[in-house]
Scaffold this motif. Structure first.
Motif, PDB file in Angstrom:
ATOM      1  N   PRO A   1       0.808  -1.228   0.000  1.00  0.00           N
ATOM      2  CA  PRO A   1       0.000   0.000   0.000  1.00  0.00           C
ATOM      3  C   PRO A   1       0.836   1.270   0.000  1.00  0.00           C
ATOM      4  O   PRO A   1       0.421   2.288  -0.576  1.00  0.00           O
TER       5      PRO A   1
ATOM      6  N   ASP B   1     -10.144  -0.119  -5.671  1.00  0.00           N
ATOM      7  CA  ASP B   1     -10.856  -0.720  -4.525  1.00  0.00           C
ATOM      8  C   ASP B   1     -10.206  -2.022  -4.080  1.00  0.00           C
ATOM      9  O   ASP B   1     -10.234  -2.368  -2.890  1.00  0.00           O
TER      10      ASP B   1
ATOM     11  N   HIS C   1      -7.412  -1.191  -1.919  1.00  0.00           N
ATOM     12  CA  HIS C   1      -7.990  -0.661  -0.682  1.00  0.00           C
ATOM     13  C   HIS C   1      -8.462  -1.792   0.238  1.00  0.00           C
ATOM     14  O   HIS C   1      -8.203  -1.779   1.443  1.00  0.00           O
ATOM     15  N   ASP C   2      -9.159  -2.784  -0.336  1.00  0.00           N
ATOM     16  CA  ASP C   2      -9.712  -3.887   0.465  1.00  0.00           C
ATOM     17  C   ASP C   2      -8.628  -4.784   1.033  1.00  0.00           C
ATOM     18  O   ASP C   2      -8.812  -5.382   2.105  1.00  0.00           O
ATOM     19  N   GLU C   3      -7.486  -4.933   0.334  1.00  0.00           N
ATOM     20  CA  GLU C   3      -6.420  -5.828   0.785  1.00  0.00           C
ATOM     21  C   GLU C   3      -5.454  -5.159   1.760  1.00  0.00           C
ATOM     22  O   GLU C   3      -4.533  -5.806   2.244  1.00  0.00           O
ATOM     23  N   SER C   4      -5.665  -3.904   2.064  1.00  0.00           N
ATOM     24  CA  SER C   4      -4.749  -3.164   2.928  1.00  0.00           C
ATOM     25  C   SER C   4      -5.225  -3.183   4.378  1.00  0.00           C
ATOM     26  O   SER C   4      -6.385  -3.500   4.680  1.00  0.00           O
TER      27      SER C   4
ATOM     28  N   ASP D   1      -6.198  -1.460   8.026  1.00  0.00           N
ATOM     29  CA  ASP D   1      -7.137  -0.372   8.283  1.00  0.00           C
ATOM     30  C   ASP D   1      -6.464   0.995   8.218  1.00  0.00           C
ATOM     31  O   ASP D   1      -7.045   1.963   7.717  1.00  0.00           O
TER      32      ASP D   1
ATOM     33  N   LYS E   1      -6.016   1.864   4.675  1.00  0.00           N
ATOM     34  CA  LYS E   1      -7.308   2.153   4.052  1.00  0.00           C
ATOM     35  C   LYS E   1      -7.665   3.615   4.260  1.00  0.00           C
ATOM     36  O   LYS E   1      -8.183   4.290   3.362  1.00  0.00           O
TER      37      LYS E   1
ATOM     38  N   HIS F   1      -5.491   5.623   1.924  1.00  0.00           N
ATOM     39  CA  HIS F   1      -5.960   5.498   0.544  1.00  0.00           C
ATOM     40  C   HIS F   1      -7.212   6.338   0.315  1.00  0.00           C
ATOM     41  O   HIS F   1      -7.358   7.000  -0.727  1.00  0.00           O
ATOM     42  N   SER F   2      -8.118   6.323   1.305  1.00  0.00           N
ATOM     43  CA  SER F   2      -9.339   7.119   1.171  1.00  0.00           C
ATOM     44  C   SER F   2      -9.004   8.611   1.118  1.00  0.00           C
ATOM     45  O   SER F   2      -9.587   9.370   0.318  1.00  0.00           O
TER      46      SER F   2
END
Length: 313
Positions: A216, A238, A241-244, A246, A249, A252-253
């Protein structure tokens, strides 16, 4: 109760002697023994004084078989000694009990009495005494036996000792160094295998953790480079994002939100610049023509004349 304890109890001969030294009860009826007085014997004097007593190897009075004799006091409800209980254990019984204790494939257990004779001899090849061995010499000095030594049979062994019965009897255990080395290397191999397995598990876990951290971060760095080059349409997918974790995440957001804001501001800026160019062009056209007729004015005529003059020159 263990098999060895049961064997010992069922093969020992027990008698009860009163406080005067005469036989009161015996498992084997013997009229001659009932007339004997044992008050002058060491085992009687020790037991009647309230102590337990164990002899060395001695001959049984009736059958002259080698036995070990033990005695203990008998207390009544007033805490007085009424007599003693005497037991005799045949030497072959002690041998059977001791020889049932196994010390690996090459191990041996030896029991010596106060005369230092080996009581656990199984055959004529077994040592008669261990008094010349290193472990026995260390035992006499009450020193630990740390190194291997040559036993009575001439084999190199590892041994340890234990004094029992108030230091009168000596228990010695020996095992061939070859078997010890095999056990050592086997244990070392097992421990090494366990450590290798733990290392592999740790390696896999650490690698997965590193991937969850490095991947990430790489995506964030890649995104910042793309934004710096002016591509404000870039977003972290996404899937990434899902594999990272919290924490990533959230980063990334935040990155995607920042990219959307920059893209929106860049679009607004482009639109404003376009409108500004159009307005400037319109103003220029208005400044070069008459507002009523739309025909070029004096400024337009001067600019065309100057441009024509420069072209002709």
């Amino acid at each position: 109760m263990s098999d060895r304890s049961l064997l010992f109890l069922t093969t020992c001969h027990h008698s009860v002697i009163n406080k005067d030294g005469f036989l009161e009860y015996d498992l084997i009826e013997n009229s001659e023994a009932s007339m004997l007085n044992v008050a002058d014997h060491d085992y009687f004097q020790a037991a009647i004084a309230g102590h337990t007593f164990v002899t060395g190897v001695t001959e049984h009075r009736t059958d002259h078989e080698p036995v070990v004799l033990f005695s203990a006091p008998i207390w009544n409800e007033l805490n007085d000694i009424d007599g003693i209980i005497v037991g005799t254990a045949a030497l072959h019984t002690l041998r059977s009990i001791i020889n049932t204790l196994q010390l690996g494939e090459t191990g041996h257990l030896y029991l010596t009495d106060p005369s230092r004779l080996v009581l656990s001899r199984t055959d004529e090849t077994s040592p008669l005494t261990l008094s010349d061995t290193d472990v026995f010499k260390h035992a006499r000095l009450d020193e630990p036996q740390l190194n291997s030594y040559e036993n009575a049979a001439g084999d190199t062994v590892i041994g340890q000792y234990l004094w029992i019965h108030n230091g009168k009897w000596l228990l010695i255990g020996e095992m061939d160094t070859t078997e010890m080395n095999i056990e050592f290397w086997h244990s070392l191999f097992v421990i090494g295998g366990i450590l290798l397995f733990v290392f592999l598990i740790a390696f896999v876990v650490i690698r997965l953790l590193i991937q969850q951290i490095i991947f990430p971060i790489d995506k964030l760095l890649e995104g910042t480079v793309i934004l710096r080059l002016g591509n404000y349409n870039h977003r972290i997918s996404d899937q990434v994002h899902d594999e990272s974790l919290d924490e990533f995440k959230a980063l990334h957001s935040a990155y995607n939100e920042m990219a959307r804001s920059l893209d929106r501001e860049f679009s607004l800026r482009q639109q404003a610049e376009k409108e500004l160019r159009q307005a400037n062009e319109r103003l220029k056209q208005l400044s070069f023509s008459d507002s009523l007729t739309g025909i070029g004015n004096r400024r337009y005529f001067d600019e065309v004349l100057e441009r024509s003059f420069k072209e002709s020159a």
